[in-house]
Write a protein that holds these residues in place. Sequence first.
Motif, short mmCIF file in Angstrom:
data_model
loop_
_atom_site.label_atom_id
_atom_site.label_comp_id
_atom_site.label_asym_id
_atom_site.label_seq_id
_atom_site.Cartn_x
_atom_site.Cartn_y
_atom_site.Cartn_z
N ARG A 224 0.95 -1.28 0.14
CA ARG A 224 -0.07 -0.05 0.00
C ARG A 224 0.77 1.20 0.11
NH1 ARG A 224 -2.40 3.24 3.84
NH2 ARG A 224 -4.27 4.17 3.27
N THR A 225 1.86 1.25 0.82
CA THR A 225 2.77 2.44 0.85
C THR A 225 3.32 2.75 -0.48
OG1 THR A 225 3.42 2.05 3.32
CG2 THR A 225 4.85 3.57 2.10
N LEU A 228 0.91 4.08 -3.00
CA LEU A 228 0.46 5.55 -2.83
C LEU A 228 1.83 6.32 -3.02
CD1 LEU A 228 -1.08 5.28 0.94
CD2 LEU A 228 -2.22 5.85 -1.23
N THR A 232 1.52 9.81 -5.74
CA THR A 232 2.14 11.11 -5.70
C THR A 232 3.05 11.20 -6.66
OG1 THR A 232 3.73 10.14 -4.18
CG2 THR A 232 1.86 10.82 -3.13
N GLN A 401 4.27 12.73 0.01
CA GLN A 401 5.30 11.86 -0.27
C GLN A 401 6.35 11.92 0.76
OE1 GLN A 401 8.49 11.71 -3.71
NE2 GLN A 401 6.66 11.32 -4.56
N LEU A 404 5.21 9.68 3.50
CA LEU A 404 5.15 8.49 3.01
C LEU A 404 6.51 7.84 3.06
CD1 LEU A 404 2.60 8.43 0.21
CD2 LEU A 404 2.44 7.04 2.10
#
Length: 424
Positions: A224-225, A228, A232, A401, A404
Amino acid sequence: MSKRPHRPTWKQRIPGGRDGRRMLVISLIDKTGTGLWATAMALYFTYVSHLGLAQVGLLIAISGGAGLVGTPLAGRLADRFPITRLLVGAQLLRAAGLLALLTTDNYALLVLYSAIGTLPDRATNVLTKLFAARVAGPERARYQAMYRTTANLGWTFGGLGAAAALAVATATAFQLLLIGNAVSYVLMAALTLRCAEPPAPARAVADSTTGARTDKPATPWRDRTFLLFTATEAALFLDDSILQVALPLWIVHATDAPVGLAPLLLVMNSVLVVLFQVPMSRFGTTTESARRLLAPLAGLFALGTLALAASALGGRTLAVVALVVAALALTFAELVHTTASWELSLSLAPDAAQGAYLGVHGLAAATQRFAGPLLLTAVISTGPLAWTLLGAGLVTTCAAQHRLVRRRTREQSLSVPTVTVSEH
């Protein structure tokens, strides 16, 4: 008598040895050929294939959609097969897709052949990035900067060649540009065959709890990271469409600046990338240093979009000054983002699934090329306020970002080190 310190030769300053240098030559050939064709592609379909404007737009959109498939597919294959052989196959398929366009004026076949050529074109971007990471090792940031510099030189050479051919503007001239690009792909394949296969990361991965080795590779589609992060990235790659697509349209439709300013700003962009991409690479050699670049990147995006908004306030002098400021800010945003993106996309990917992860990351640039022009056309139609809103959105994306990456690096520092098995 003291000896002078040994200075490395230009060959020794290029990471990756002979194969690293050879791949830079391949990059120069690739982008020179692509520059010949990309400039004239829409005109080829118009004047040689006799397609209407809507047909050309749909063809380019469909082939661009096919390119989205190429990035994850190439990454997946690169974890299983020799990367040099995959590169050769992709280059020959690009040539075949192009040459097939010469055989027909049938619209369905033109769409099919364009898609066949675009898929390996996007795949090649991922494969060359993987090759650079593997052949350059710890100096991968510097090598990638050199690769991008040669690519920009190639685009410049190809664009100049295309401009000369377009001055003639005959069907034969367009066909010769297409053939020239196809020949460049064949030459690239021949040179790639002479490259040794770079060492790949070990394929075995460790269980995050026990540290025991397992043969089940990590998958980016469940990360998931990383997904994502890729989302971005699609937004941060917008500098490409802003400079290449939106800036010329904005000059024509919203400012008092002369139309001739547009190509001059694009030339300035290319020159600055050639001059500063390699020096910039030293600021993104680690995950932490690359993450820190996101702060100045946010500032550059804010400055660039605000300058674009100001360029429409009236008056030729204000418009020219604001547009030059915007182009400078967005060019350095491109330089900073390229440096950060290159290091972060590799450092966030597990070694054992590096190809699959970079293939998914490649979707960011491919998606931007597909959707970016549509978004920016809407921005231009809305007016100056839309540029400020876009700038705010890009600043927010940089912050997201940054968070993250910080969270991911903390997770990695707490995890058990991966147990690897050498493939030598």
